[in-house]
Design a protein around this motif. Structure first.
Motif: not given
Length: 228
Positions: A166-169, A43
């Motif tokens: 990268q915004h999400e897991q 992230v």
């Protein structure tokens, strides 16, 4: 009955076996804890690209649709990295006489030199992948966007990112949770690439259920969905 005795060389072997067991337990703890912790799953990963392409400018300020560059997203598993020809449609290099074959947006910008070099040599620009799932994970972009899942769900507000990160897991648990609670991520298909879309009053439970029935949306959570 004669008592059986292990040979003396077994004693140091037992010590080695004990150390291996302790090491294995430690390794399992690291793999199961630290590496799979949400904070360590890339992230915020934000690699430096060979060309400083601003999504905030192109997708945000200029309102370019995601599909202009990622033109396979509705038809294929992969969203596609845009070829140099797509960039050249707007950023065509000038020839010796100062003439351009196509549009001439910031022709003299040094930031565009890798694009122009790629166009002249035929060698692809070495873009760095940001969202990189393991090879054993299958994800189909077309299946999601055609169901009404927006780019924003996985990638965040790309249209506000000067540099994409990268915004999400993108972890297995994160994906399964979305499959189990998918209705909150749905929107009309025509607004999938409109990242600032807000649900209107008529996009209620009844409208969402009608959408689910129309597109036959039934996300699965068994292993074979993603591990093929």
């Amino acid at each position: 009955m004669q008592r059986f005795l292990f040979p003396r060389w077994v004693n140091p072997f037992l010590a080695v076996l004990g150390l291996a067991a302790i090491g294995g337990a430690g390794y399992a703890a690291v793999m199961g804890g630290l590496i799979t912790d949400p904070e360590t799953l890339n992230v915020g990963y934000k690699p430096e690209q060979p060309v400083p392409f601003s999504h905030a400018l192109h997708a945000g300020q200029l309102k370019m649709d995601c599909r202009y560059c990622h033109n396979t997203v509705f038809d294929a598993a992969h969203a596609a990295v845009p070829p140099t020809a797509t960039c050249i449609n707007c950023h065509s290099p000038a020839n010796a006489d100062g003439q351009t074959a196509l549009a001439a947006v910031r022709t003299d910008s040094p930031k565009l030199l890798p694009i122009h070099e790629s166009w002249l040599t035929g060698k692809s620009v070495a873009w760095k992948r940001v969202h990189n799932l393991p090879e054993y994970v299958y994800f189909n972009h077309a299946a999601h966007v055609n169901s009404g899942v927006s780019c924003k769900t996985c990638h965040g507000r790309i249209d506000q990112m000067e540099v994409v990160y990268q915004h999400e897991q993108l972890s297995m648990a994160w994906c399964i949770d979305c499959h189990r609670n998918f209705k909150k991520e749905l929107r009309p298909q025509e607004f999938v690439t409109k990242l600032d879309w807000q649900p209107p009053a008529d996009w209620d439970d009844e409208a969402i259920e009608a959408h689910v029935q129309e597109f036959n949306i039934n996300p699965q959570v068994h292993c074979a969905v993603c591990h093929r």
